[in-house]
Design a protein around this motif. Sequence first.
Motif, PDB file in Angstrom:
ATOM      1  N   GLN A  73       4.011  -8.545   7.555  1.00 23.37           N
ATOM      2  CA  GLN A  73       3.955  -8.072   6.180  1.00 23.37           C
ATOM      3  C   GLN A  73       2.996  -6.891   6.041  1.00 23.37           C
ATOM      4  N   ALA A  74       1.849  -6.968   6.697  1.00 29.57           N
ATOM      5  CA  ALA A  74       0.895  -5.856   6.655  1.00 29.57           C
ATOM      6  C   ALA A  74       1.523  -4.588   7.218  1.00 29.57           C
ATOM      7  N   GLU A  75       2.311  -4.738   8.282  1.00 25.08           N
ATOM      8  CA  GLU A  75       2.980  -3.570   8.867  1.00 25.08           C
ATOM      9  C   GLU A  75       4.053  -3.033   7.929  1.00 25.08           C
ATOM     10  N   ASP A  76       4.799  -3.925   7.266  1.00 23.76           N
ATOM     11  CA  ASP A  76       5.769  -3.485   6.258  1.00 23.76           C
ATOM     12  C   ASP A  76       5.090  -2.685   5.156  1.00 23.76           C
ATOM     13  N   LEU A  77       3.978  -3.197   4.675  1.00 24.83           N
ATOM     14  CA  LEU A  77       3.254  -2.546   3.580  1.00 24.83           C
ATOM     15  C   LEU A  77       2.811  -1.144   3.982  1.00 24.83           C
ATOM     16  N   ALA A  78       2.276  -1.021   5.197  1.00 18.46           N
ATOM     17  CA  ALA A  78       1.802   0.280   5.661  1.00 18.46           C
ATOM     18  C   ALA A  78       2.946   1.248   5.934  1.00 18.46           C
ATOM     19  N   ALA A  79       4.038   0.746   6.518  1.00 19.37           N
ATOM     20  CA  ALA A  79       5.135   1.623   6.935  1.00 19.37           C
ATOM     21  C   ALA A  79       6.086   1.972   5.799  1.00 19.37           C
ATOM     22  N   LYS A  80       6.307   1.030   4.861  1.00 14.84           N
ATOM     23  CA  LYS A  80       7.355   1.201   3.860  1.00 14.84           C
ATOM     24  C   LYS A  80       6.826   1.286   2.430  1.00 14.84           C
ATOM     25  N   GLY A  81       5.550   1.002   2.242  1.00 12.14           N
ATOM     26  CA  GLY A  81       5.011   0.924   0.896  1.00 12.14           C
ATOM     27  C   GLY A  81       5.250   2.172   0.067  1.00 12.14           C
ATOM     28  N   ALA A  82       4.966   3.332   0.636  1.00 17.95           N
ATOM     29  CA  ALA A  82       5.107   4.584  -0.114  1.00 17.95           C
ATOM     30  C   ALA A  82       6.561   4.840  -0.507  1.00 17.95           C
ATOM     31  N   ALA A  83       7.490   4.568   0.387  1.00 17.80           N
ATOM     32  CA  ALA A  83       8.910   4.793   0.099  1.00 17.80           C
ATOM     33  C   ALA A  83       9.400   3.837  -0.987  1.00 17.80           C
ATOM     34  N   TYR A  84       8.963   2.584  -0.934  1.00 17.09           N
ATOM     35  CA  TYR A  84       9.369   1.629  -1.961  1.00 17.09           C
ATOM     36  C   TYR A  84       8.749   1.975  -3.311  1.00 17.09           C
ATOM     37  N   LEU A  85       7.558   2.525  -3.292  1.00 19.41           N
ATOM     38  CA  LEU A  85       6.935   2.969  -4.543  1.00 19.41           C
ATOM     39  C   LEU A  85       7.800   4.031  -5.207  1.00 19.41           C
ATOM     40  N   GLU A  86       8.257   5.002  -4.432  1.00 20.89           N
ATOM     41  CA  GLU A  86       9.106   6.055  -4.996  1.00 20.89           C
ATOM     42  C   GLU A  86      10.454   5.499  -5.436  1.00 20.89           C
ATOM     43  N   MET A  87      11.045   4.610  -4.650  1.00 21.93           N
ATOM     44  CA  MET A  87      12.338   4.041  -5.006  1.00 21.93           C
ATOM     45  C   MET A  87      12.240   3.260  -6.316  1.00 21.93           C
ATOM     46  N   PHE A  88      11.221   2.450  -6.467  1.00 23.35           N
ATOM     47  CA  PHE A  88      11.091   1.644  -7.674  1.00 23.35           C
ATOM     48  C   PHE A  88      10.749   2.494  -8.889  1.00 23.35           C
ATOM     49  N   ARG A  89      10.034   3.586  -8.686  1.00 28.63           N
ATOM     50  CA  ARG A  89       9.772   4.489  -9.811  1.00 28.63           C
ATOM     51  C   ARG A  89      11.067   5.044 -10.377  1.00 28.63           C
ATOM     52  N   GLY A  90      12.093   5.109  -9.548  1.00 29.35           N
ATOM     53  CA  GLY A  90      13.382   5.612  -9.996  1.00 29.35           C
ATOM     54  C   GLY A  90      14.208   4.606 -10.763  1.00 29.35           C
ATOM     55  N   LEU A  91      13.688   3.389 -10.954  1.00 33.86           N
ATOM     56  CA  LEU A  91      14.436   2.361 -11.676  1.00 33.86           C
ATOM     57  C   LEU A  91      14.322   2.488 -13.186  1.00 33.86           C
ATOM     58  N   GLY A  92      13.567   3.471 -13.669  1.00 31.39           N
ATOM     59  CA  GLY A  92      13.470   3.668 -15.110  1.00 31.39           C
ATOM     60  C   GLY A  92      12.028   3.724 -15.574  1.00 31.39           C
ATOM     61  N   GLU A  93      11.846   4.265 -16.775  1.00 29.49           N
ATOM     62  CA  GLU A  93      10.506   4.489 -17.306  1.00 29.49           C
ATOM     63  C   GLU A  93       9.688   3.203 -17.435  1.00 29.49           C
ATOM     64  N   PRO A  94      10.267   2.082 -17.898  1.00 28.77           N
ATOM     65  CA  PRO A  94       9.448   0.868 -17.999  1.00 28.77           C
ATOM     66  C   PRO A  94       8.840   0.436 -16.662  1.00 28.77           C
ATOM     67  N   VAL A  95       9.620   0.558 -15.590  1.00 39.46           N
ATOM     68  CA  VAL A  95       9.105   0.202 -14.274  1.00 39.46           C
ATOM     69  C   VAL A  95       8.099   1.242 -13.803  1.00 39.46           C
ATOM     70  N   ALA A  96       8.426   2.511 -13.993  1.00 40.49           N
ATOM     71  CA  ALA A  96       7.528   3.583 -13.554  1.00 40.49           C
ATOM     72  C   ALA A  96       6.162   3.476 -14.227  1.00 40.49           C
ATOM     73  N   ARG A  97       6.146   3.062 -15.495  1.00 40.57           N
ATOM     74  CA  ARG A  97       4.865   2.913 -16.197  1.00 40.57           C
ATOM     75  C   ARG A  97       3.971   1.892 -15.512  1.00 40.57           C
ATOM     76  N   GLN A  98       4.565   0.791 -15.081  1.00 38.88           N
ATOM     77  CA  GLN A  98       3.751  -0.238 -14.432  1.00 38.88           C
ATOM     78  C   GLN A  98       3.269   0.200 -13.046  1.00 38.88           C
ATOM     79  N   LEU A  99       3.934   1.186 -12.470  1.00 38.96           N
ATOM     80  CA  LEU A  99       3.559   1.652 -11.140  1.00 38.96           C
ATOM     81  C   LEU A  99       2.582   2.826 -11.175  1.00 38.96           C
ATOM     82  N   GLU A 100       2.193   3.249 -12.363  1.00 39.39           N
ATOM     83  CA  GLU A 100       1.221   4.349 -12.467  1.00 39.39           C
ATOM     84  C   GLU A 100      -0.101   3.935 -11.820  1.00 39.39           C
ATOM     85  N   GLY A 101      -0.613   4.815 -10.979  1.00 42.73           N
ATOM     86  CA  GLY A 101      -1.914   4.572 -10.363  1.00 42.73           C
ATOM     87  C   GLY A 101      -1.907   3.628  -9.178  1.00 42.73           C
TER      88      GLY A 101
END
Length: 297
Positions: free
Chosen positions: A104-132
């Motif tokens: 899991q730690a390796e997943d977080l380090a390797a994929k975390g940034a990409a999943y952050l960008e993907m989830f930000r694309g799910l809409g403004e309500p989700v993107a707001r919670q991902l700020e910061g």
Amino acid sequence: MSKFVLPEPVVRIEDVRELARDLLVIPNRRVPLVPNIGVVGGAHSVLVVETGMGPRNAEAVLAFAAEYAAGRRLYLTTTHFHPEHAFGAQVFAGKATFLVNRAQAEDLAAKGAAYLEMFRGLGEPVARQLEGVEIASPDVVYDDAYDLDLGGRVVRLRAAGRAHSRGDQVITVPDAGVMFTGDLVEAGQFAIFPWFPPYDTDVSGIRWISVMRRLADASPQVVVPGHGDVGGPQLLADVRDYLELLRDETWARRDSAVSEQTIVEEVRALMIERHPEWAGPEWIDKGVGCLCAEHPV
């Protein structure tokens, strides 16, 4: 990924349920992208299971856990690296010891940034919670098994092996008969297959079935799914049976050399007929795609 606007994925500290002595669940209230969150206490320490999505949700969870702990030491763990489960861990830095399995730690380090960008694309309500959001690094990493002593209560953390993700973790509280499964199990929802070729194909339907058989054999009294209502061991059997049927129906058609689109349409119709009350039918298609690419091991 979504054709509609998702509601705000906010963790609300309400209707908190006590499953056993000193063991609480903050329910997800069936809100998409809000997980069930656990708070497990012992004589000298308290373990929080899942953070919620983003810093603001995690701040609410941390405030509740700290008040509940009443001076006891805090630990944090997450069932896997996906954003609604782990992308608030930064808030716990310096206030709780963050521990997870190595995959899991390796997943977080390797994929975390990409999943952050993907989830930000799910809409403004989700993107707001991902700020910061800042991807946090665990303080303690174990390989396969870790027994956490909270004081008079030992919590078992176990790497499940590749299934819903490469780094799934199951948390069991033996004295209470409670198991936290993360997204290995959903209640009232089709199994979530994060099958996103070519970017992420780590989900494995075959290995997921093996994991579910092991979990079902453990016979916990209470199962806390990643999403949906807390239930009994039948939740484990339901997911196992669904995945086995999904595999069998997919492979029978694949071996008949019909197109993948035909397989998807036929299997989707069959699964919805079998479970008309379940949410998330779009995940059936992803499951079929995953299983079409897999072969018996």
